[in-house]
Design a protein around this motif. Structure first.
Motif, PDB file in Angstrom:
ATOM      1  N   CYS A  83       0.833  -1.206   0.000  1.00 49.03           N
ATOM      2  CA  CYS A  83       0.000   0.000   0.000  1.00 49.03           C
ATOM      3  C   CYS A  83       0.871   1.260   0.000  1.00 49.03           C
ATOM      4  CB  CYS A  83      -0.933   0.014   1.208  1.00 49.03           C
ATOM      5  SG  CYS A  83      -2.305  -1.149   1.097  1.00 49.03           S
ATOM      6  N   GLY A  84       1.948   1.237   0.805  1.00 49.47           N
ATOM      7  CA  GLY A  84       2.829   2.402   0.853  1.00 49.47           C
ATOM      8  C   GLY A  84       3.474   2.675  -0.499  1.00 49.47           C
ATOM      9  N   VAL A  85       3.972   1.637  -1.168  1.00 49.96           N
ATOM     10  CA  VAL A  85       4.617   1.800  -2.478  1.00 49.96           C
ATOM     11  C   VAL A  85       3.617   2.295  -3.517  1.00 49.96           C
ATOM     12  CG1 VAL A  85       5.793   0.577  -4.338  1.00 49.96           C
ATOM     13  CG2 VAL A  85       6.369   0.081  -1.954  1.00 49.96           C
ATOM     14  N   MET A  86       2.414   1.655  -3.543  1.00 44.67           N
ATOM     15  CA  MET A  86       1.424   2.024  -4.553  1.00 44.67           C
ATOM     16  C   MET A  86       0.881   3.432  -4.314  1.00 44.67           C
ATOM     17  SD  MET A  86      -1.861  -0.205  -5.799  1.00 44.67           S
ATOM     18  CE  MET A  86      -0.817  -1.579  -6.204  1.00 44.67           C
ATOM     19  N   ALA A  87       0.674   3.814  -3.057  1.00 41.25           N
ATOM     20  CA  ALA A  87       0.180   5.152  -2.752  1.00 41.25           C
ATOM     21  C   ALA A  87       1.202   6.210  -3.154  1.00 41.25           C
ATOM     22  CB  ALA A  87      -0.141   5.262  -1.257  1.00 41.25           C
ATOM     23  N   ALA A  88       2.474   5.919  -2.927  1.00 40.72           N
ATOM     24  CA  ALA A  88       3.515   6.868  -3.336  1.00 40.72           C
ATOM     25  C   ALA A  88       3.536   7.039  -4.849  1.00 40.72           C
ATOM     26  CB  ALA A  88       4.875   6.393  -2.827  1.00 40.72           C
ATOM     27  N   GLU A  89       3.326   5.964  -5.620  1.00 36.89           N
ATOM     28  CA  GLU A  89       3.298   6.044  -7.067  1.00 36.89           C
ATOM     29  C   GLU A  89       2.110   6.860  -7.573  1.00 36.89           C
ATOM     30  OE1 GLU A  89       5.444   5.016  -9.347  1.00 36.89           O
ATOM     31  OE2 GLU A  89       6.857   4.206  -7.865  1.00 36.89           O
ATOM     32  N   LEU A  90       0.976   6.760  -6.840  1.00 37.86           N
ATOM     33  CA  LEU A  90      -0.250   7.450  -7.269  1.00 37.86           C
ATOM     34  C   LEU A  90      -0.395   8.838  -6.657  1.00 37.86           C
ATOM     35  CD1 LEU A  90      -2.747   4.461  -7.035  1.00 37.86           C
ATOM     36  CD2 LEU A  90      -1.771   5.448  -9.109  1.00 37.86           C
ATOM     37  N   GLY A  91       0.557   9.247  -5.836  1.00 39.38           N
ATOM     38  CA  GLY A  91       0.488  10.564  -5.228  1.00 39.38           C
ATOM     39  C   GLY A  91      -0.461  10.662  -4.050  1.00 39.38           C
ATOM     40  N   VAL A  92      -0.770   9.533  -3.399  1.00 42.17           N
ATOM     41  CA  VAL A  92      -1.630   9.507  -2.202  1.00 42.17           C
ATOM     42  C   VAL A  92      -0.738   9.402  -0.969  1.00 42.17           C
ATOM     43  CG1 VAL A  92      -3.566   8.315  -1.089  1.00 42.17           C
ATOM     44  CG2 VAL A  92      -3.418   8.397  -3.575  1.00 42.17           C
ATOM     45  N   ASN A  93      -1.249   9.839   0.183  1.00 42.62           N
ATOM     46  CA  ASN A  93      -0.477   9.811   1.431  1.00 42.62           C
ATOM     47  C   ASN A  93      -0.027   8.378   1.742  1.00 42.62           C
ATOM     48  OD1 ASN A  93       0.581  10.024   3.996  1.00 42.62           O
ATOM     49  ND2 ASN A  93      -1.118  11.239   4.804  1.00 42.62           N
ATOM     50  N   PRO A  94       1.286   8.063   1.631  1.00 44.31           N
ATOM     51  CA  PRO A  94       1.727   6.667   1.850  1.00 44.31           C
ATOM     52  C   PRO A  94       1.596   6.217   3.302  1.00 44.31           C
ATOM     53  CG  PRO A  94       3.609   8.107   1.502  1.00 44.31           C
ATOM     54  CD  PRO A  94       2.394   8.943   1.243  1.00 44.31           C
ATOM     55  N   LYS A  95       1.768   7.132   4.253  1.00 49.20           N
ATOM     56  CA  LYS A  95       1.648   6.740   5.671  1.00 49.20           C
ATOM     57  C   LYS A  95       0.219   6.308   5.995  1.00 49.20           C
ATOM     58  CE  LYS A  95       5.490   9.491   7.481  1.00 49.20           C
ATOM     59  NZ  LYS A  95       5.917  10.511   8.463  1.00 49.20           N
ATOM     60  N   MET A  96      -0.753   7.068   5.476  1.00 49.64           N
ATOM     61  CA  MET A  96      -2.153   6.702   5.705  1.00 49.64           C
ATOM     62  C   MET A  96      -2.480   5.369   5.042  1.00 49.64           C
ATOM     63  SD  MET A  96      -4.633   8.146   7.419  1.00 49.64           S
ATOM     64  CE  MET A  96      -4.212   9.881   7.379  1.00 49.64           C
ATOM     65  N   ALA A  97      -1.927   5.139   3.859  1.00 51.45           N
ATOM     66  CA  ALA A  97      -2.172   3.872   3.159  1.00 51.45           C
ATOM     67  C   ALA A  97      -1.546   2.704   3.915  1.00 51.45           C
ATOM     68  CB  ALA A  97      -1.601   3.958   1.738  1.00 51.45           C
ATOM     69  N   LYS A  98      -0.322   2.906   4.432  1.00 53.37           N
ATOM     70  CA  LYS A  98       0.312   1.852   5.240  1.00 53.37           C
ATOM     71  C   LYS A  98      -0.545   1.524   6.463  1.00 53.37           C
ATOM     72  CE  LYS A  98       5.305   2.242   4.444  1.00 53.37           C
ATOM     73  NZ  LYS A  98       6.577   2.551   5.121  1.00 53.37           N
ATOM     74  N   ARG A  99      -1.053   2.570   7.100  1.00 52.26           N
ATOM     75  CA  ARG A  99      -1.872   2.380   8.311  1.00 52.26           C
ATOM     76  C   ARG A  99      -3.106   1.535   7.985  1.00 52.26           C
ATOM     77  NH1 ARG A  99      -1.121   6.114  12.452  1.00 52.26           N
ATOM     78  NH2 ARG A  99      -2.550   5.890  14.206  1.00 52.26           N
ATOM     79  N   ALA A 100      -3.784   1.894   6.873  1.00 54.87           N
ATOM     80  CA  ALA A 100      -4.982   1.141   6.494  1.00 54.87           C
ATOM     81  C   ALA A 100      -4.616  -0.285   6.092  1.00 54.87           C
ATOM     82  CB  ALA A 100      -5.691   1.860   5.354  1.00 54.87           C
ATOM     83  N   GLY A 101      -3.476  -0.455   5.389  1.00 55.96           N
ATOM     84  CA  GLY A 101      -3.066  -1.797   4.982  1.00 55.96           C
ATOM     85  C   GLY A 101      -2.743  -2.693   6.160  1.00 55.96           C
ATOM     86  N   LEU A 102      -2.108  -2.142   7.198  1.00 60.94           N
ATOM     87  CA  LEU A 102      -1.781  -2.945   8.384  1.00 60.94           C
ATOM     88  C   LEU A 102      -3.033  -3.352   9.146  1.00 60.94           C
ATOM     89  CD1 LEU A 102       0.378  -4.103  10.323  1.00 60.94           C
ATOM     90  CD2 LEU A 102       0.354  -1.894  11.500  1.00 60.94           C
ATOM     91  N   LEU A 103      -4.024  -2.462   9.213  1.00 57.08           N
ATOM     92  CA  LEU A 103      -5.204  -2.701  10.049  1.00 57.08           C
ATOM     93  C   LEU A 103      -6.373  -3.316   9.277  1.00 57.08           C
ATOM     94  CD1 LEU A 103      -5.252   0.653  12.076  1.00 57.08           C
ATOM     95  CD2 LEU A 103      -4.282  -1.527  12.779  1.00 57.08           C
ATOM     96  N   HIS A 104      -6.203  -3.632   7.983  1.00 54.52           N
ATOM     97  CA  HIS A 104      -7.382  -4.029   7.200  1.00 54.52           C
ATOM     98  C   HIS A 104      -7.997  -5.347   7.661  1.00 54.52           C
ATOM     99  CE1 HIS A 104      -4.596  -6.748   5.144  1.00 54.52           C
ATOM    100  NE2 HIS A 104      -5.638  -7.319   4.555  1.00 54.52           N
ATOM    101  N   ASP A 105      -7.211  -6.220   8.307  1.00 55.59           N
ATOM    102  CA  ASP A 105      -7.740  -7.523   8.744  1.00 55.59           C
ATOM    103  C   ASP A 105      -7.829  -7.659  10.264  1.00 55.59           C
ATOM    104  OD1 ASP A 105      -8.466  -8.772   6.445  1.00 55.59           O
ATOM    105  OD2 ASP A 105      -6.565  -9.809   6.139  1.00 55.59           O
ATOM    106  N   ILE A 106      -7.857  -6.545  11.009  1.00 50.75           N
ATOM    107  CA  ILE A 106      -7.933  -6.677  12.484  1.00 50.75           C
ATOM    108  C   ILE A 106      -9.265  -7.278  12.918  1.00 50.75           C
ATOM    109  CG2 ILE A 106      -6.315  -4.806  12.998  1.00 50.75           C
ATOM    110  CD1 ILE A 106      -8.757  -3.024  13.554  1.00 50.75           C
ATOM    111  N   GLY A 107     -10.264  -7.250  12.031  1.00 48.14           N
ATOM    112  CA  GLY A 107     -11.542  -7.888  12.370  1.00 48.14           C
ATOM    113  C   GLY A 107     -11.447  -9.391  12.477  1.00 48.14           C
TER     114      GLY A 107
END
Length: 521
Positions: free
Chosen positions: A346-370
């Motif tokens: 998520c961090g790599v792809m967000a950086a390529e697309l110009g999206v906040n990479p830290k926020m994307a990393k955060r969402a990617g880490l927590l996506h399966d906490i359920g």
């Protein structure tokens, strides 16, 4: 002249002696008089004092007499009272005895009347019995005359007819049983096939459900088992892990679908074998300490993971959930490794697309906490929605929460981070052999087994062991009796039979243990 002088001197001397004697005599008489007067006064005072003492003694004697008299009268009164009470009790006893005698006399009279009545009824019964026997014999004779058969011949014919009826009933029952067996044969065959397939576990399932504990020598196995198996039973009851001790050299197998329990059992066994003291009380103590150690290790893993990924400001409960991912599998894939991989992608792809990479990393880490077990959540809720609710509860931003909830299209995507998380999740799970759906459904079935047991009152612990072939239930001895334990085993088995779909059979074992513990100080 000299003689006159001498005579005069002598006369004067004589007169002086006489005068001196006279004076001494007067003084002596005066002293005697005074002594007499003093003696008389002393005698008088002594008499007065003697009279006073006499009066005092008489008064004291009177008082003592009156006191003794009062005490004597008191003793006499008490004795009279006791005598009167004894007389009263004696009169009561006499009246009671007379009443009992009268009652006994009355009962004797009633008994005599009853005996007479029984004798008369007995005579009447014997008379009627003799009449009945005569009537029965006459009826049998009449029946024999009418039927032309004796009593023995009639009995033999009746037995033959009953035998024929029993044979026909038995044949119909056998035929019905055979037909029912034919109808259920296909179902039973399918169950056998499914049971066979279920026993052939894949390598991924073995790795996720079984751990091997290596030993220095096979002598340690006996100490782990303990006298009459008490140590291994205590260890299984404390951890919920099935411990398999077989002929495998220098190894013990730990089997459990929950990797946290398995790790607790492995570390506890390591400590017990290293320490050398292996007994039930020590086992419980070590297991509790190990569970606490695992909880601390989970927090440490979570902290180390978020630091490695450069994620800051995560709530402590979410950090703990990230740590628990290490002991959780998703379709046979380790959840923590999968989440770390998704976060990096998520961090790599967000950086390529110009999206906040830290926020994307955060969402990617927590996506399966359920998928991490949460006692507050309902089992029916999808893990994406559950993870989103948990993230909202602990203060995550709206973009992160939406990405967590939408990565399986349960809700609408509202930002660019959501599709990035969805794509990276698919990339991480798309590798050949990364996921196995069979294991996840198998683990869910084991959890459902334990949940059914916890639905009954008095259940303290419940463990699904032997690959779901056995459900071991530990109940509270204060709330569940021995009879209730047997009923509970039957009720749980019926509940499993009606609510679940499973291959083969599930053995329900209810364990009730009574302990007496005292502390010497």
């Amino acid at each position: 002249m000299e003689s006159i002088a001498i005579i005069t001197g002598l006369v004067g001397l004589v007169i002086g002696f006489a005068i001196a004697k006279a004076m001494e005599k007067g003084k002596a008489s005066k002293i005697i008089t005074n002594a007499k007067n003093e003696g008389a006064n002393i005698i008088k005072e002594a008499q007065i004092e003697g009279e006073n003492i006499k009066k005092d003694k008489i008064f004291q004697a009177k008082e003592k007499f009156l006191e003794l008299k009062a005490e004597h009268e008191k003793v006499i009164i008490n004795k009279d009272k006791k005598i009167s009470e004894s007389e009263k009790r004696t009169r009561d006893k006499e009246s009671q005895v007379s009443g009992e005698l009268a009652k006994g006399k009355k009962m004797n009279e009633q008994l005599e009347s009853k005996l007479k009545e029984v004798e008369s009824k007995s005579e009447l019964f014997e008379k009627k019995q003799s009449e009945l026997d005569k009537l029965h014999r006459s009826q049998v004779q009449q029946l024999e005359v009418i039927s032309g058969l004796s009593a023995d011949e009639a009995k033999s014919q009746l037995l033959e007819s009953l035998k024929d009826t029993a044979k026909s009933d038995a044949m119909s029952y056998i035929q019905a049983t055979i037909e029912e067996a034919k109808l259920t044969a296909q179902q039973e065959a399918k169950k056998i096939v499914i049971n066979t397939i279920q026993r052939i576990g894949t390598e991924e399932a073995v790795e996720n459900c079984v751990s091997v504990f290596n030993l220095e020598s096979d002598d340690v196995k006996g100490r782990i088992i303990g006298r009459e198996g008490r140590n291994i039973r205590a260890l299984e009851a404390a951890t919920g892990v099935e411990i398999i001790v077989d002929d495998t050299p220098e190894a013990i197998i730990l089997s459990c679908f929950d990797s946290v329990r398995r790790e607790v059992a492995r570390l506890s066994l390591h400590k017990l074998v290293t320490d050398g003291r292996i007994h039930p009380a020590r086992i419980e103590e070590i297991v509790k300490k190990t569970e606490k150690q695992i909880e601390e290790e989970i927090v440490e893993i979570g902290k180390r993971t978020v630091i490695d990924l450069g994620i800051h400001g995560l709530h402590p409960e979410l950090i703990k959930a990230v740590g628990r991912m290490k002991y959780r599998s998703s379709y046979g894939q380790n959840l923590l490794q999968h989440s770390r991989e998704v976060a990096k992608l998520c961090g790599v792809m967000a950086a390529e697309l110009g999206v906040n990479p830290k926020m994307a990393k955060r969402a990617g880490l927590l996506h399966d906490i359920g998928k991490v077990p949460n006692t507050e959540a309902e089992v029916e809720t999808p893990h994406a929605i559950l993870g989103m609710q948990w993230a909202e509860k602990y203060g995550e931003k709206e973009d992160v929460c939406n990405a967590i909830g939408a990565h399986h299209d349960e809700i609408e995507m509202k930002n660019l981070i959501a599709p990035i998380v969805q794509v990276c999740d698919a990339i991480s799970g798309a590798r050949p052999g990364a996921r196995r759906q069979v294991l996840d459904s198998y683990i869910q079935r084991l959890k459902d087994l334990e949940e059914i047991a916890f639905g009954f009152g008095g259940v303290q612990k419940a463990y699904a062991i032997q690959a779901g072939r056995e459900l071991r239930v530990i109940v509270e001895s204060e709330r569940v009796s021995d009879d209730r334990a047997a009923e509970l085993s039957f009720e749980i088995s019926q509940k499993i039979q009606t609510d679940m779909t499973y291959p083969g059979q599930v053995k329900v074992t209810v364990i009730r243990e009574t302990r007496a513990v005292n502390v010497a100080k």
